[in-house]
Every structure is written in C-alpha cells, then in structure tokens.
Design an enzyme around this catalytic site. Structure first.
Site, PDB file in Angstrom:
ATOM      1  CG  ASP A 135      -1.846   0.915   1.395  1.00 26.07           C
ATOM      2  OD1 ASP A 135      -2.358   1.499  -0.109  1.00 26.07           O
ATOM      3  OD2 ASP A 135      -2.447   1.211   2.351  1.00 26.07           O
ATOM      4  CG  ASP A 168       0.689   7.533  -3.676  1.00 30.64           C
ATOM      5  OD1 ASP A 168       0.498   8.314  -4.908  1.00 30.64           O
ATOM      6  OD2 ASP A 168       0.411   7.757  -2.791  1.00 30.64           O
ATOM      7  N   GLY A 217      -8.809   5.444   1.551  1.00 29.15           N
ATOM      8  CA  GLY A 217      -9.345   6.166   2.644  1.00 29.15           C
ATOM      9  C   GLY A 217     -10.931   6.006   2.657  1.00 29.15           C
TER      10      GLY A 217
END
Length: 332
Positions: free
Chosen positions: A94, A116, A234
């Site tokens: 993640d 990311d 989120g």
C-alpha cells in the site's frame, strides 16, 4: 527472489475482472500484527470472500519483511484449515513511494504493489509507474497506480488538500503506464478525521454529516475507461460505536468521521473493485483494548485484551464484506 505463487498467494488480475462484472468490490484490509491477520483470514474464510491483505511501507518495517512473508504463507494454510479449499489472498504493498520499495516487495513475495506517484508532476508519475509496471509484470505481479491526491494522514502519506482525479487524464495514464488498476480521488480521505467540521453539515441529532463523494467524477472516469479496475483509498466509515467506546474509556477522538457505508456500497456496484479499509480496524482494536483495560484494570495477559480486539476486528471485517462490499461468496 521469492515468488508469491510459492507462498500460495494470487495477484489481483482475475479477481478484479470478476468484481467489475459482478458489481462488488474486493476488501483491502491493512495489516500490522498477527491479530489483524488472524481476524482477516477468519472473516474471509467464513464468508468465502477474496481478500487483499495490504501492508504499507511503515507496517512492513514494523512487522519485519521476513516475518510478514511467512505470516502470509501461514495465512494461506490457516485459511485452508478453516475449510477454504482454494484461498484467494493477495499480499499488496500500500502506497509504495519509490521503485526500490516496490522492487524489494516484488522480490520478497508480494503479489501486488501500489506505486504512488500522485504527488509528482504528471509526466514523472507516468514514468515512475511505468518503470514499476515493467519490472512487476515480468513476475506476474499486478500494479496499482494513482491519479489525484487524497487529503489526510496514513503512515508516511500526508496531504492537506484533495486534488480530484481529472477524467480527461485517465486513458492516457493507463495506456502509457500499463498499470492494472487505478486509484482515484473522488472525496475519500485517509485517517479517522477525514473532514473538518466546517466541511460537514449536521443532522437533527447534531451529528456531523460529511460531504458526498464525487460520483460525477467516478462516472466520467468509467466512461473514459469502461471496465477498468478502479480503487478507492481512505474509505473507512469510522463506526461511531467504536469511537464512543474509545472515548468512554479514556480516549479523545474528537469529530472523527468517515465515509457513509451506503456511499461505499454504491461505489462497489460500479467499476470500483478494490476498497481500502484501515482506520476502521484500528478503531475496533483500540476500542476493545481500552474497554478491557478500563473494566479489568488488573489484567495484564496480552491474550486477554488482544483476543477481544481480534474478535471485534473480525466482526467488523465480516460486516464490510457482507453488507458493504458485496464480496461474500465470490471465492467459493
């Protein structure tokens, strides 16, 4: 080099394709310790739901990369012992922030990674994501990219403001990077305090009501990339009963508020096929531990407070799978 296949894990390719067609989302639960992993495996096994066990860079360092790898191998065998003949378990990185971090995870048995680059200029995000994809695909590892920035705090990921995903960029990004799924920003946020009181309205009971997700952006993205796997980060709902328990027994969570579950269910019926949930399990764990400490102050056996925490997390995970994401029974 350790192949995820040798650990009994799977990547996300097939499960995402089925989820997009089936109108449900795969749960992506963050893991930091043994109790969380036990609860995830128990919940997924009992509901026969495919599941993504994801670790952030910080969580991997906390758990230790070697221990984490063997814990996931053990999780697959544990699932089989619970009657899940062919477990569909993914180990996912993640918010990987560098090529080196993603490569290290791929080399140590992760079956999926997220790179990311959303904080970078657009062209740099493309270049970094493409580099990770080219390496990962050699080993059958799937890659999640990100366009747009989520506000909030999660481990090393910090952002003060949203930057919504621009639908006009998604085709170019997906085509040029070759990523397998795309995390987008439509109003979700990291952490337990996702919105300020000023961003919310209040209902008749005085409870905060968050602004709705930008489904118009999601629908525009779906039109540009029909059938492409979309990811929501989120997406914890911040159960108010857990917040109340924490505060009742000495906690100080003020104005903690999450994403309403009905909005997540709506998203799961679309091309959103992976929904990340982290803060909710932290709240469930903390609430159970605080209650034991407050009601049984002489207790010092970790099993007597981590056991109830595990049970509370399992209850939460099963609820998400069955009532929110719709993934129960999809991994028979």
């Amino acid at each position: 080099m350790v192949s995820y296949k040798d650990l009994g894990l799977v990547n996300t390719k097939e499960m995402f394709a089925k989820a997009v067609k089936g109108g449900y989302a795969i749960p992506a639960f963050n893991v930091n310790n043994m109790e969380q992993l036990q609860a995830i495996v128990q919940a997924a096994s009992e509901t026969k739901s495919p599941v993504i066990v994801q670790a952030s860079k910080g969580a991997r360092q906390y758990a230790n990369p070697i221990l984490l790898r063997y814990m996931l191998q053990g999780a697959v065998e544990y699932a089989k012992s619970l009657g899940w003949e062919k477990p569909q378990i993914v180990l996912h990185l993640d918010h990987g922030d560098t090529f080196e971090t993603c490569k290290d995870c791929i080399d140590s048995g992760f079956s999926s990674v997220m790179i990311d680059g959303s904080h970078l200029p657009y062209e740099e995000n493309i270049a970094l994501t493409k580099k990770v994809v080219e390496y990962a695909h050699q080993f059958g590892v799937t890659v999640e990219g990100e366009l747009g920035v989520l506000a909030g705090v999660e481990d090393e990921v910090v952002a003060e403001h949203h930057t919504y995903t621009r639908p006009e960029e998604v085709v170019d990004f997906a085509t040029r990077t070759g990523c397998d799924s795309l995390a987008i920003s439509i109003g979700t946020s990291h952490g337990a305090n996702k919105f300020t009181p000023e961003q919310c309205t209040r209902d008749e009971k005085g409870h905060l009501v968050p602004p709705p997700l930008r489904f118009d952006i999601l629908e525009a993205i779906e039109k540009e990339l029909p059938g492409f796997p979309i990811v929501l980060h989120g997406a914890s709902s911040v159960p108010q009963e857990e917040v109340a328990t924490i505060n009742k027994y000495g906690g100080a969570l003020k104005d903690a508020i999450g994403i309403p579950e009905e909005q997540l269910r709506r998203a799961a019926k679309s091309a959103v096929c992976k929904i990340n949930i982290d803060s909710d399990s932290r709240l469930a764990l903390t609430a159970a531990v605080r209650e034991v400490f407050a009601t049984k102050p002489a207790e010092f056996d970790p099993r007597k407070y981590l056991g109830p925490a595990r049970d509370n997390m399992k209850k939460l995970y099963k609820h998400k799978i069955e009532a929110v994401l719709g993934s129960a029974g999809k991994a028979e």
